[in-house]
Design a protein around this motif. Structure first.
Motif, PDB file in Angstrom:
ATOM      1  N   ALA A  67       0.834  -1.207   0.096  1.00 24.13           N
ATOM      2  CA  ALA A  67       0.018   0.134  -0.115  1.00 24.13           C
ATOM      3  C   ALA A  67       0.974   1.270  -0.029  1.00 24.13           C
ATOM      4  N   GLN A  68       0.520   2.324  -0.784  1.00 22.13           N
ATOM      5  CA  GLN A  68       1.280   3.469  -0.835  1.00 22.13           C
ATOM      6  C   GLN A  68       0.838   4.407   0.481  1.00 22.13           C
ATOM      7  N   ILE A  69       1.974   4.975   1.051  1.00 22.32           N
ATOM      8  CA  ILE A  69       1.738   5.698   2.155  1.00 22.32           C
ATOM      9  C   ILE A  69       2.725   6.990   2.106  1.00 22.32           C
ATOM     10  N   LYS A  70       2.164   8.192   2.506  1.00 25.44           N
ATOM     11  CA  LYS A  70       2.913   9.404   2.342  1.00 25.44           C
ATOM     12  C   LYS A  70       3.707   9.282   3.832  1.00 25.44           C
ATOM     13  N   VAL A  71       5.420   9.436   3.619  1.00 26.22           N
ATOM     14  CA  VAL A  71       5.986   9.615   4.515  1.00 26.22           C
ATOM     15  C   VAL A  71       6.165  11.073   5.008  1.00 26.22           C
ATOM     16  N   PRO A  72       6.037  11.559   6.046  1.00 27.13           N
ATOM     17  CA  PRO A  72       6.100  12.863   6.398  1.00 27.13           C
ATOM     18  C   PRO A  72       7.709  13.261   6.423  1.00 27.13           C
ATOM     19  N   PRO A  73       7.864  14.608   6.485  1.00 23.40           N
ATOM     20  CA  PRO A  73       9.222  15.019   6.561  1.00 23.40           C
ATOM     21  C   PRO A  73       9.844  14.790   7.944  1.00 23.40           C
ATOM     22  N   LYS A  74      11.081  14.424   8.108  1.00 28.48           N
ATOM     23  CA  LYS A  74      11.435  13.939   9.453  1.00 28.48           C
ATOM     24  C   LYS A  74      12.952  14.493   9.469  1.00 28.48           C
ATOM     25  N   LYS A  75      13.434  14.335  10.452  1.00 27.57           N
ATOM     26  CA  LYS A  75      14.883  14.477  11.026  1.00 27.57           C
ATOM     27  C   LYS A  75      15.520  13.403  11.691  1.00 27.57           C
ATOM     28  N   LEU A  76      16.698  13.074  11.325  1.00 30.86           N
ATOM     29  CA  LEU A  76      17.133  11.879  11.717  1.00 30.86           C
ATOM     30  C   LEU A  76      18.597  12.130  12.478  1.00 30.86           C
ATOM     31  N   PRO A  77      19.094  11.667  13.519  1.00 29.23           N
ATOM     32  CA  PRO A  77      20.202  11.703  13.763  1.00 29.23           C
ATOM     33  C   PRO A  77      21.483  11.186  12.899  1.00 29.23           C
ATOM     34  N   PHE A  78      22.725  11.677  12.728  1.00 27.96           N
ATOM     35  CA  PHE A  78      23.548  11.019  12.000  1.00 27.96           C
ATOM     36  C   PHE A  78      24.884  11.047  12.780  1.00 27.96           C
ATOM     37  N   PHE A  79      25.662   9.736  12.868  1.00 31.14           N
ATOM     38  CA  PHE A  79      26.704   9.697  13.695  1.00 31.14           C
ATOM     39  C   PHE A  79      27.880   9.477  12.515  1.00 31.14           C
ATOM     40  N   LYS A  80      29.056  10.082  12.593  1.00 32.58           N
ATOM     41  CA  LYS A  80      29.960  10.033  11.800  1.00 32.58           C
ATOM     42  C   LYS A  80      31.195   9.376  12.618  1.00 32.58           C
ATOM     43  N   VAL A  81      31.646   8.338  12.308  1.00 31.63           N
ATOM     44  CA  VAL A  81      32.821   7.690  13.072  1.00 31.63           C
ATOM     45  C   VAL A  81      34.085   8.512  13.070  1.00 31.63           C
ATOM     46  N   GLY A  82      34.660   8.887  14.253  1.00 26.00           N
ATOM     47  CA  GLY A  82      35.872   9.517  14.111  1.00 26.00           C
ATOM     48  C   GLY A  82      37.052   8.601  13.689  1.00 26.00           C
TER      49      GLY A  82
ATOM     50  N   THR B  79      28.279   1.591  13.005  1.00 27.55           N
ATOM     51  CA  THR B  79      27.208   2.371  12.534  1.00 27.55           C
ATOM     52  C   THR B  79      26.389   2.810  13.945  1.00 27.55           C
ATOM     53  N   PHE B  80      25.481   3.598  13.763  1.00 23.93           N
ATOM     54  CA  PHE B  80      24.849   4.340  14.870  1.00 23.93           C
ATOM     55  C   PHE B  80      23.223   3.976  14.495  1.00 23.93           C
ATOM     56  N   LYS B  81      22.412   3.335  15.249  1.00 27.31           N
ATOM     57  CA  LYS B  81      20.926   3.419  15.073  1.00 27.31           C
ATOM     58  C   LYS B  81      20.407   4.218  16.046  1.00 27.31           C
ATOM     59  N   CYS B  82      19.545   5.400  15.909  1.00 31.93           N
ATOM     60  CA  CYS B  82      19.039   5.927  17.038  1.00 31.93           C
ATOM     61  C   CYS B  82      17.932   5.185  17.556  1.00 31.93           C
ATOM     62  N   SER B  83      17.294   5.418  18.879  1.00 30.24           N
ATOM     63  CA  SER B  83      16.492   5.113  19.361  1.00 30.24           C
ATOM     64  C   SER B  83      15.167   5.700  18.896  1.00 30.24           C
ATOM     65  N   GLY B  84      13.997   5.018  19.339  1.00 32.59           N
ATOM     66  CA  GLY B  84      12.763   5.834  18.760  1.00 32.59           C
ATOM     67  C   GLY B  84      12.749   7.028  19.870  1.00 32.59           C
ATOM     68  N   LYS B  85      13.019   6.811  21.013  1.00 38.99           N
ATOM     69  CA  LYS B  85      12.884   8.095  22.126  1.00 38.99           C
ATOM     70  C   LYS B  85      13.698   9.372  21.568  1.00 38.99           C
ATOM     71  N   LEU B  86      14.774   8.872  21.088  1.00 38.81           N
ATOM     72  CA  LEU B  86      15.607  10.012  20.597  1.00 38.81           C
ATOM     73  C   LEU B  86      15.067  10.704  19.160  1.00 38.81           C
ATOM     74  N   ARG B  87      14.786  10.010  18.258  1.00 37.21           N
ATOM     75  CA  ARG B  87      14.231  10.294  17.005  1.00 37.21           C
ATOM     76  C   ARG B  87      12.838  11.109  17.206  1.00 37.21           C
ATOM     77  N   LYS B  88      12.067  10.693  18.486  1.00 40.18           N
ATOM     78  CA  LYS B  88      11.016  11.676  18.588  1.00 40.18           C
ATOM     79  C   LYS B  88      11.407  12.920  19.150  1.00 40.18           C
ATOM     80  N   LYS B  89      12.528  12.732  20.047  1.00 35.17           N
ATOM     81  CA  LYS B  89      12.868  14.144  20.535  1.00 35.17           C
ATOM     82  C   LYS B  89      13.511  15.200  19.757  1.00 35.17           C
ATOM     83  N   ILE B  90      13.965  14.501  18.626  1.00 39.05           N
ATOM     84  CA  ILE B  90      14.765  15.310  17.569  1.00 39.05           C
ATOM     85  C   ILE B  90      13.651  15.877  16.768  1.00 39.05           C
ATOM     86  N   ASN B  91      12.556  15.213  16.545  1.00 35.88           N
ATOM     87  CA  ASN B  91      11.362  15.693  15.800  1.00 35.88           C
ATOM     88  C   ASN B  91      10.351  16.447  16.540  1.00 35.88           C
TER      89      ASN B  91
END
Lengths: 95, 95
Positions: A67-82, B79-91
Motif C-alpha cells: 500500500a502507498q503511504i505518504k512519509v512525512p518530513p523527518k529529521k534523523l541523527p547521523f553519527f560520523k565515526v571519528g 554504525t549508529f542506530k538511534c532509538s525511537g525516543k531520541l528520534r521523537k525528541k529530535i522531531n
C-alpha cells in the motif's frame, strides 16, 4: 554491552558510587541528545560527531502490503565515526 | 558552535567533581565504549541508540571525485542506530 554494564565498569574504573556513575552517564547522553534536538552538532575528538539530517516528505510503500503511504518530513541523527575509532575497530581485518 | 568534549566535562564538573576528575570520568567513559566496539561488541544505550559493529564484504566501488574504479577491501565499521525516543525528541514529538 548495555547502559547498566557501562555504568558498572565506569564506577569501578574511576571510583564513583553507583548513583554518581549513573548520573554521569545520563548527563553524557542527555547533553548530546539535548544539543541534537535543538538542531546542533556534537563533536567528540577520537570518537565521532553527531549531526541532524533533514529528510523531505516522500511517497513510500508498506513493504508488507504494498500500500502507498505518504512519509512525512523527518529529521534523523547521523553519527560520523571519528578517525581514531574507525582505525581501532577496523584493524582486525588488516587495514 | 558544535558541542565538544569540554562542554560535557563542564556539565560533569557542575555535579561537584574537580575539573581533573571530570576530565578523567569522561575520558574513561569514552575509552570503555571504544574498547567495547574494538572487541566487535555492540553498545546499546536505551533511550539514546545503539552503536553497532558491522563486517563489510569486499566490493567494487568508485572514486566519486575522479570516477576511477577501485576495490573496497573487507572492513569492519561502526554504525549508529538511534532509538525511537531520541528520534521523537529530535522531531519535537511527545514521548
Amino acid at each position: 554491552m548495555v547502559k547498566s554494564e557501562l555504568i558498572q565498569i565506569l564506577k569501578d574504573k574511576v571510583d564513583l558510587s553507583k548513583t554518581q556513575a549513573e548520573k554521569v552517564v545520563d548527563i553524557f547522553f542527555d547533553t548530546i541528545s539535548d544539543t541534537l534536538s535543538k538542531g546542533g552538532r556534537v563533536e567528540i575528538r577520537g570518537f565521532g560527531s553527531f549531526s541532524v539530517n533533514s529528510y523531505k516528505s516522500y511517497v513510500g510503500r508498506n513493504p508488507k502490503t504494498g500500500a502507498q503511504i505518504k512519509v512525512p518530513p523527518k529529521k534523523l541523527p547521523f553519527f560520523k565515526v571519528g578517525k581514531q575509532l574507525k582505525k581501532l575497530v577496523d584493524n582486525k581485518t588488516g587495514g | 558552535m558544535a558541542l565538544t568534549k569540554n562542554d560535557i566535562v563542564a556539565r560533569v564538573h557542575e555535579l561537584g567533581f574537580t575539573k581533573k576528575k571530570s576530565v578523567d570520568i569522561i575520558e574513561t567513559l569514552l575509552e570503555i565504549i571504544k574498547n567495547t566496539l574494538e572487541k566487535s561488541e555492540d553498545v546499546l544505550i536505551s533511550g539514546f541508540g545503539k552503536f553497532c559493529v558491522k563486517d563489510k564484504k569486499q566490493r567494487r566501488g568508485r572514486n566519486p571525485a575522479t570516477g576511477d574504479d577501485l576495490i573496497l577491501r573487507e572492513r569492519r565499521v561502526v554504525t549508529f542506530k538511534c532509538s525511537g525516543k531520541l528520534r521523537k525528541k529530535i522531531n519535537g514529538q511527545p514521548y
